[in-house]
Design a protein around this motif. Sequence first.
Motif, PDB file in Angstrom:
ATOM      1  N   GLU A  40      35.713  39.821  40.615  1.00  0.00           N
ATOM      2  CA  GLU A  40      36.302  40.536  39.743  1.00  0.00           C
ATOM      3  C   GLU A  40      35.304  41.286  38.231  1.00  0.00           C
ATOM      4  OE1 GLU A  40      38.319  43.130  38.556  1.00  0.00           O
ATOM      5  OE2 GLU A  40      40.028  42.050  39.345  1.00  0.00           O
ATOM      6  N   ASP A  41      35.849  42.215  37.704  1.00  0.00           N
ATOM      7  CA  ASP A  41      34.959  42.740  36.481  1.00  0.00           C
ATOM      8  C   ASP A  41      35.441  41.969  35.477  1.00  0.00           C
ATOM      9  OD1 ASP A  41      33.263  44.621  35.109  1.00  0.00           O
ATOM     10  OD2 ASP A  41      35.441  45.022  34.395  1.00  0.00           O
ATOM     11  N   GLY A  42      34.281  41.711  34.640  1.00  0.00           N
ATOM     12  CA  GLY A  42      34.600  41.099  33.274  1.00  0.00           C
ATOM     13  C   GLY A  42      35.653  41.570  32.431  1.00  0.00           C
ATOM     14  N   ASP A  43      35.794  43.006  32.348  1.00  0.00           N
ATOM     15  CA  ASP A  43      36.767  43.525  31.220  1.00  0.00           C
ATOM     16  C   ASP A  43      38.127  43.190  31.766  1.00  0.00           C
ATOM     17  OD1 ASP A  43      34.811  44.717  30.001  1.00  0.00           O
ATOM     18  OD2 ASP A  43      34.784  46.678  30.747  1.00  0.00           O
ATOM     19  N   SER A  84      28.450  35.342  34.630  1.00  0.00           N
ATOM     20  CA  SER A  84      29.116  36.712  34.442  1.00  0.00           C
ATOM     21  C   SER A  84      30.217  36.398  33.448  1.00  0.00           C
ATOM     22  CB  SER A  84      29.767  37.102  35.705  1.00  0.00           C
ATOM     23  OG  SER A  84      30.752  36.158  36.045  1.00  0.00           O
ATOM     24  N   ARG A  85      30.565  37.675  32.956  1.00  0.00           N
ATOM     25  CA  ARG A  85      31.908  37.395  31.901  1.00  0.00           C
ATOM     26  C   ARG A  85      33.119  36.985  32.590  1.00  0.00           C
ATOM     27  NH1 ARG A  85      32.535  43.048  29.884  1.00  0.00           N
ATOM     28  NH2 ARG A  85      31.855  43.392  31.878  1.00  0.00           N
ATOM     29  N   THR A  86      33.201  37.429  33.982  1.00  0.00           N
ATOM     30  CA  THR A  86      34.422  36.923  34.495  1.00  0.00           C
ATOM     31  C   THR A  86      34.485  35.417  34.723  1.00  0.00           C
ATOM     32  OG1 THR A  86      34.947  38.874  35.809  1.00  0.00           O
ATOM     33  CG2 THR A  86      35.443  36.945  36.978  1.00  0.00           C
TER      34      THR A  86
END
Length: 254
Positions: free
Chosen positions: A163-166, A187-189
């Motif tokens: 998944e994307d972090g946002d 990663s941000r996720t």
Amino acid sequence: MTLIPKSHPRRKSLLIREKLVNGFDNGLVAKEGLLAQGRGEAFDYLLGEKTNKMAKTAIRVAAAQILLADFPVISVNGNVAALCPKEIVKLAKTVNAKIEVNLFYVNEKRKQNVIKILRKSGAKEILGVDKQSKTTLSGIDSARRIVDKNGIFAADVVLIPLEDGDRTLALRKAGKIVITFDLNPLSRTSQTANVTIVDNVIRSMDLLIDASKKLSKRNQMELKKIVEEFDNKKNIAKSIIEIRNNLLRRARFA
Ligand code: ATP
Ligand code: MG
């Protein structure tokens, strides 16, 4: 299909890559999805291309967390549909979770292709399809803020592989318990999720199914204990250290 010799040292990795390329040719995977795979591969290389102890711990916790959920939902994007559609359907059946299609790069045709492969893999109910039940998560401006009000919007636990972090952040802000598979521990996720499985989804989805089957015999108290004893940040840190150790080992022999 390209011929990859059995003896090739990167054979497994190349076979996974081929699944993505086929997924792209069949209109499942976005161009950006191929790049995301490449980023994942680089981390997989550094992790030694195997499921480590930390991933196994996180898988067990993820299984307990999904089994404890009142309303678990599995989010599927193009890469996941290309890599492990059968396993997604099997997991959903095992833990009684809903499946929702959610594409970062929205494209109706691609969405239909994802739905098709999930149906072919045995999915009966697929959310994220009906335009009437669309709603939005606050806090992100990508099209991915759109979710199904009968799916992710109502879920208490969401599994979001790759998944994307946002979006992960938006789901956390919306009060969801988030589980992810992400090869990049930085990663941000990875950093934002409640339970981060730092492993290739293609290796560990089956392990999650097995762990869910095993833990489904346990009572709620035991499952809660497994979740409470887990520290995601510490577990991720151990994967980062594992990468450092792998690099040091290689540097010594260089
Ligand atoms: P973030 O948005 O979380 O900061 P990012 O922008 O680097 O991360 P995205 O493309 O948004 O990356 O998310 C895809 C993530 O999925 C990447 O971290 C990538 O390492 C990971 N990934 C790609 N392929 C796999 C795979 N087969 N198994 C597990 N993780 C994967
Ligand atoms: Mg991103």
